[in-house]
Design a protein around this motif. Structure first.
Motif, PDB file in Angstrom:
ATOM      1  N   THR A 119      63.104  -8.571 -11.981  1.00  0.00           N
ATOM      2  CA  THR A 119      63.573  -9.353 -13.120  1.00  0.00           C
ATOM      3  C   THR A 119      65.084  -9.196 -13.198  1.00  0.00           C
ATOM      4  N   TYR A 213      62.622 -27.972 -10.011  1.00  0.00           N
ATOM      5  CA  TYR A 213      61.353 -27.823  -9.329  1.00  0.00           C
ATOM      6  C   TYR A 213      60.526 -26.741 -10.018  1.00  0.00           C
ATOM      7  N   PRO A 214      59.232 -26.693  -9.751  1.00  0.00           N
ATOM      8  CA  PRO A 214      58.410 -25.587 -10.256  1.00  0.00           C
ATOM      9  C   PRO A 214      58.908 -24.264  -9.667  1.00  0.00           C
ATOM     10  N   PRO A 215      58.709 -23.152 -10.349  1.00  0.00           N
ATOM     11  CA  PRO A 215      59.200 -21.851  -9.862  1.00  0.00           C
ATOM     12  C   PRO A 215      58.783 -21.534  -8.426  1.00  0.00           C
ATOM     13  N   GLU A 216      57.555 -21.891  -8.061  1.00  0.00           N
ATOM     14  CA  GLU A 216      57.061 -21.542  -6.729  1.00  0.00           C
ATOM     15  C   GLU A 216      57.638 -22.431  -5.626  1.00  0.00           C
ATOM     16  N   TRP A 218      61.025 -23.280  -5.247  1.00  0.00           N
ATOM     17  CA  TRP A 218      62.447 -23.093  -4.951  1.00  0.00           C
ATOM     18  C   TRP A 218      62.689 -22.460  -3.587  1.00  0.00           C
ATOM     19  N   ARG A 272      62.430 -15.765  -4.016  1.00  0.00           N
ATOM     20  CA  ARG A 272      61.166 -16.251  -4.602  1.00  0.00           C
ATOM     21  C   ARG A 272      60.987 -15.754  -6.032  1.00  0.00           C
ATOM     22  N   TRP A 275      65.141 -16.415  -8.222  1.00  0.00           N
ATOM     23  CA  TRP A 275      65.846 -17.696  -8.372  1.00  0.00           C
ATOM     24  C   TRP A 275      65.332 -18.535  -9.542  1.00  0.00           C
ATOM     25  N   PRO A 276      64.021 -18.574  -9.807  1.00  0.00           N
ATOM     26  CA  PRO A 276      63.572 -19.317 -10.998  1.00  0.00           C
ATOM     27  C   PRO A 276      64.206 -18.792 -12.279  1.00  0.00           C
ATOM     28  N   GLN A 277      64.495 -17.490 -12.342  1.00  0.00           N
ATOM     29  CA  GLN A 277      65.155 -16.932 -13.516  1.00  0.00           C
ATOM     30  C   GLN A 277      66.623 -17.359 -13.570  1.00  0.00           C
ATOM     31  N   ALA A 280      66.979 -20.947 -14.727  1.00  0.00           N
ATOM     32  CA  ALA A 280      66.550 -21.090 -16.118  1.00  0.00           C
ATOM     33  C   ALA A 280      67.563 -20.506 -17.102  1.00  0.00           C
TER      34      ALA A 280
END
Length: 361
Positions: A119, A213-216, A218, A272, A275-277, A280
């Motif tokens: 995180t 894109y969805p988190p999975e 990226w 993986r 990057w979604p964090q 966001a």
């Protein structure tokens, strides 16, 4: 018979390549040598495994004089340590330069066993823990922070939460509002592909669609999109960054062969999970104020962390002191693309900090 000889030749070349890489993989850092060929007195050149925030992480510590100020480097990626490019850098003459292999990356690959630890908050606390360790080790109440790419995002959040640990923050290729940055990057690559009649790239981008894109999704997208950015000179302006970087990893003496094999695995996991964090988070809203001097080094041809967004963040950021250094012949890595100009700007920023510190005393 010919096929047999071809097979043997291929195997031989593979073994030769593996042997060459192994020979350049002792897992040690060379000493800093004086003109007489002996280790420079009072210098430091060590690779250390340190307990950081509950896990073992690695630090490369190098400097011509270990009484000099400490400069902690936060690498990019996430998951892409840069000791292969920074070991032996000119900065070691004026600082004790510390390259921290972040959780799950490079030599710290083993510290990334738990997905739950990936995180942004954990990495911020890791960075603070490293900084405290360095302050104790070198008896310096505050240290300097230098960051690149993902490291700038981590650096801003660390400085915001723990300003008491740092004298100044030097940022190279600032991440600030990365979702918008990815949209700019997507549009630019599509435009460049059309100009080059690269129809396969155009079709792939059009099928992918514009971010978000969805988190999975990226990791798969960035894996190929960044290669195209590099090919079109949006990663390094006057060369393709990927061969330059891969060669440096293969020849890096601080890594063992196992470290080099695991390098890509650590990078993939880090992207993986982190990057979604990143996409966001909007630093314009999250970190509009820093209580530490801030210096930004940004290339105008950068299409990973585009100049316009970094410039807007710089303009709105409130800090005790701030200064922007613009690089007209650089993309994402001005420290490597225009090294002389980078050193000039860095020295100017440091002189400003030293003059201010002297006046305060």
């Amino acid at each position: 018979m010919v096929a047999g000889w071809v097979f043997i030749s291929v195997i031989g070349l593979v073994l030769l390549f593996v042997g060459f890489v192994w020979w350049h993989s002792p897992g040690k850092t060379p000493p800093i040598i004086s003109n007489d060929g002996k280790p420079l007195p009072n210098s430091i050149a060590t690779l250390e495994a340190v307990e950081i925030n509950g896990s073992t992480q690695w630090l490369l510590i190098r400097g011509h004089d270990q009484t000099k100020p400490v400069l902690l480097f936060l690498h990019g990626g996430p998951g892409l340590p840069e000791i292969s490019l920074l070991s032996g850098h000119e900065l070691e003459k004026e600082f004790v330069v510390v390259n921290w292999e972040q959780r799950g990356s490079g030599k710290s690959y083993g510290a990334g066993k738990s997905d739950r630890s990936f995180t942004v908050d954990t990495f911020v606390d890791d960075a603070a823990d490293v900084s405290r360790w360095l302050s104790r080790q070198f008896n310096q109440p505050k240290i300097y922070l230098l960051a690149h790419s993902w490291g700038t995002f981590l650096g801003v959040l660390t400085v915001k939460k723990y300003p008491e640990l740092f004298r100044a923050f030097f940022s190279i290729s600032q991440i600030a509002r990365q979702l918008e940055a990815e949209q700019i990057s997507y549009d630019w690559v599509l435009q460049q592909a059309r100009k080059r009649y690269a129809n396969r790239v155009v079709r792939r981008l059009e099928k992918q669609g514009r971010p978000p894109y969805p988190p999975e999704a990226w990791l798969a997208y960035l894996t190929w999109q960044r290669e195209v950015v590099a090919r079109y000179r949006g990663g390094m302006y006057r060369a393709n960054f990927f061969p330059f970087f891969i060669r440096s990893i293969l020849l890096c003496r601080e890594y063992t062969l196992a470290d080099k094999v695991r390098y890509a695995l650590g990078a993939q996991k880090s992207v993986r999970l982190l990057w979604p964090q990143v996409v966001a988070t909007d630093l314009f809203e999250t970190a509009p104020v820093l209580h530490v001097p801030y210096y930004l080094f940004q290339g105008v041809h950068d299409y990973q962390t585009p100049y316009p967004i970094a410039r807007r963040y710089f303009d709105q950021l409130q800090a005790p002191r701030k200064q922007l250094f613009t690089f007209l012949e650089s993309a994402h890595s001005p420290i490597f693309e225009e090294p002389d100009l980078f050193r000039q700007g860095f020295n100017e920023a440091m002189q400003r900090e030293l003059t201010t510190a002297a006046a305060d005393d």
